[in-house]
Design a protein around this motif. Sequence first.
Motif, PDB file in Angstrom:
ATOM      1  N   TYR B 141       0.829  -1.215   0.000  1.00 29.02           N
ATOM      2  CA  TYR B 141       0.000   0.000   0.000  1.00 29.02           C
ATOM      3  C   TYR B 141       0.858   1.257   0.000  1.00 29.02           C
ATOM      4  N   ASP B 142       2.160   1.061   0.269  1.00 34.68           N
ATOM      5  CA  ASP B 142       3.092   2.158   0.146  1.00 34.68           C
ATOM      6  C   ASP B 142       2.740   3.324   1.063  1.00 34.68           C
ATOM      7  N   ILE B 143       2.559   3.025   2.312  1.00 38.84           N
ATOM      8  CA  ILE B 143       2.213   4.078   3.256  1.00 38.84           C
ATOM      9  C   ILE B 143       3.483   4.597   3.895  1.00 38.84           C
ATOM     10  N   GLU B 144       3.556   5.874   4.049  1.00 39.07           N
ATOM     11  CA  GLU B 144       4.732   6.465   4.688  1.00 39.07           C
ATOM     12  C   GLU B 144       4.708   6.196   6.190  1.00 39.07           C
ATOM     13  N   ASN B 145       5.889   6.111   6.763  1.00 39.16           N
ATOM     14  CA  ASN B 145       6.012   5.922   8.217  1.00 39.16           C
ATOM     15  C   ASN B 145       5.187   4.748   8.730  1.00 39.16           C
ATOM     16  N   LEU B 146       5.123   3.716   7.923  1.00 38.84           N
ATOM     17  CA  LEU B 146       4.260   2.582   8.274  1.00 38.84           C
ATOM     18  C   LEU B 146       4.599   2.008   9.645  1.00 38.84           C
ATOM     19  N   ASP B 147       5.924   1.819   9.869  1.00 41.60           N
ATOM     20  CA  ASP B 147       6.311   1.205  11.139  1.00 41.60           C
ATOM     21  C   ASP B 147       5.834   2.027  12.313  1.00 41.60           C
ATOM     22  N   LYS B 148       5.985   3.329  12.175  1.00 42.15           N
ATOM     23  CA  LYS B 148       5.589   4.213  13.268  1.00 42.15           C
ATOM     24  C   LYS B 148       4.077   4.145  13.498  1.00 42.15           C
ATOM     25  N   ILE B 149       3.371   4.154  12.362  1.00 48.26           N
ATOM     26  CA  ILE B 149       1.904   4.088  12.466  1.00 48.26           C
ATOM     27  C   ILE B 149       1.494   2.791  13.155  1.00 48.26           C
ATOM     28  N   LEU B 150       2.108   1.696  12.707  1.00 47.15           N
ATOM     29  CA  LEU B 150       1.755   0.394  13.287  1.00 47.15           C
ATOM     30  C   LEU B 150       1.994   0.393  14.793  1.00 47.15           C
ATOM     31  N   GLU B 152       2.006   2.877  16.781  1.00 48.05           N
ATOM     32  CA  GLU B 152       1.003   3.703  17.460  1.00 48.05           C
ATOM     33  C   GLU B 152      -0.362   3.031  17.500  1.00 48.05           C
ATOM     34  N   VAL B 153      -0.623   2.270  16.435  1.00 46.78           N
ATOM     35  CA  VAL B 153      -1.939   1.618  16.341  1.00 46.78           C
ATOM     36  C   VAL B 153      -2.043   0.431  17.293  1.00 46.78           C
ATOM     37  N   HIS B 154      -0.902  -0.177  17.550  1.00 45.87           N
ATOM     38  CA  HIS B 154      -0.899  -1.428  18.338  1.00 45.87           C
ATOM     39  C   HIS B 154      -1.610  -1.265  19.687  1.00 45.87           C
ATOM     40  N   SER B 155      -2.414  -2.248  20.012  1.00 42.91           N
ATOM     41  CA  SER B 155      -3.154  -2.178  21.293  1.00 42.91           C
ATOM     42  C   SER B 155      -3.029  -3.494  22.040  1.00 42.91           C
TER      43      SER B 155
END
Lengths: 310, 438
Positions: B141-150, B152-155
């Motif tokens: 999907y070519d999302i920027e800053n994917l690792d960072k987003i992931l 932050e999303v992690h719960s």
Amino acid sequence: MDNILEVIGVSKNYTGHKALDDVSINIARGTVYGLLGPNGAGKTTLIRIINHITAPDSGTVMFDGHTLTAADVSQIGYLPEERGLYKKMKVGEQAIFFARLKGLSKADATTQLKRWFEKFGISDWWDKKVEELSKGMAQKVQFIVTVLHRPKLLIFDEPFSGFDPINANLLKQEILQLRDEGSTIIFSTHNMGSVEEICSDITLINKGQNILTGNVDELRHRFSDGRCSLTFTGDPRQLMEQLKPMASEFFLDEPKGDEQRLELKLAPGAMLRDVIAAANESTDLIEVGRVMASMNDIFIKTVKQNENND
Amino acid sequence: MANNIMLVIRREFLERVKKKSFIITTILMPVLMLAMMAAPALIMMVSGSEERDITVIDETGMIGSRLQSDKETHFNNLAATPLDSALADTDVSGVLYIPAGTMDGKATPRLYTNGSSSMSLESNVTSQINDIIEDERLKQYDIENLDKILEEVHSDVKLMSIRNDREEGEAQSASATVSYLIGIILTFLLYMCLLLYGQMVMTSIIEEKNNRVLEIVISSVKPTHLMLGKICGIGLVAVTQILIWGVLIAAMSAFVLPALIPDAALSEMAALNAGTLDASSASMDMEVLQAMTLMSNVGYILQLFGLLILFLIGGFLLYAAIYAAIGSAVDNIQDASQLQSFVIFPIIIGIIFGMTAAGDASSPAALWTSFIPFTSPMVMMARVPSGIPMWEVWVSLAILYASFLAMVWIAAKIYRVGIFMYGKKPTFKDLIRWARYK
């Protein structure tokens, strides 16, 4: 007469059969009373009713002048035919348990038990477990447990089975002594010899019915049927010939040296003195005796007669 | 004559309590139970050291190189080797074959093992492959800053369940898992006691009858009194054992447990009790924390054991009466087996419903079987830890105690006939007939 126990018209039914059918018995205080009968006659049922273990369907039991109640059980000692002890328990502990069930205090039970144990020479069994004892040893303990609380009425069912002659004799002496000290004893057995020895009265039960009651000596006379015996030296054949009109049956024993013994049954109407006179004439008479029927004969005869009547 | 019942009770009680086996089981049982709880952890620590070499043949070229080896499993990536020749090598623990279509979900990876596989290996492989595939798909999907987003999303939510219907001051926090475990333990404890001590009543009566000591005893004790004395004496043994366990466990929770638990956990437990704990910051798993909180709550443990003893007495008397009737009717243990099914059957039904009730205390099945006297002791003890209304407990107890009185009455009637019956093996019909004798 002073009766410790009166069984009046007692009946007990189990499904299908009558264990006891209108049985009445009076037992005089201070006697040894034989309760006889073939296997399955109803003796155990009667004993259980006297012990207040089962209740009769009808009839009453009077104990010491009043109707038998559960409280009277402490005045009764019962040694059943089939008996056992708790195997894992120590002898002394167990004896105390049974004594306390009969209402003795722990202290009383202990002192009296120690005395009995000494008397029977078994003091060193006190801390043994019952499973270590032989059958005869266990039976001594059971006997002590039965009599310890000095009950007014003692019931022994085959007390001598399993004992050697020495111990059986010891037990017999103890039973007679208990009688002399005022206890009344009901004695149930198949050993007719011991009945003759120690019982004064008996009742014979068959198929739930009382078929014979009476004093042992009287019964033995009655059942002797006019039998007597002559002991003499001389010719027995000649004597028998002479006595034929007066007697019906003759039994000649094996001669012992010169002595002969002849048993005979008097014919109806014949007198013993005529027999003696005749015997005196033809032989040297040594002894004249009356033959008593044995309890064994009485038992067999009465029961058979009873069966035939049915 | 009531005095004689006391004497019989005393004898039955002392005979058993003085036995070495009683003393040993009473002391060893809690130790054994603790050991049983600790066993899985110990086994995990000891075992699991077996190393596995897995040859990986990856046709996708994307998965094999990213499989992470750990202490137990080593992945050797052999990209160019054909499957057949890899399979010929039977020295390795296994061969993992990842076909080309795996990335699109069109083909399934296969694990060929030499010798047995293991659940942990399989789940390890599956989850790693899944993670890699998910990772790759996300990247497409070519999302920027994917690792960072992931990140932050992690719960990682921890659920803290709190009873709303409890009074303040009571232990408020009890997760379903913890009450399930306690319920199961209590049910099993009751089941064991009913079965063990019930059978003890039966065997003891058979023994007495068999060895004819009975004939001597009943010349001084009424049969009914003897039966009652025996049941009460053995029941007292059971109660004594449970009491000792209760005291041991309460003592452990009051004195031993606080000393063993780390200070951090202790303060968290206090916070949990006060309802002020922030679950997300907790250093330990919520359920472990809740279990420890319960275990260190002496009042709660005493309450549980109190109820346990009440249900034990009721249930024991009910079942012991039936066992007594059976014991009186037969001459030896072998003859008893058939009649025994009348007792064992309801007890087993009780434990089955008890186990389901521990999981869901408010289901209708659990509710009804906790009122039926034959199953109620076990089912009710399974429900109690989940916190049910107290009136249900009292109603259940009342029914149980009323039925044991009725059962003892019937059993006594059978008993006084049965003990004099020798020889013929009685049937259930015979027992009914005896109960009807006047």
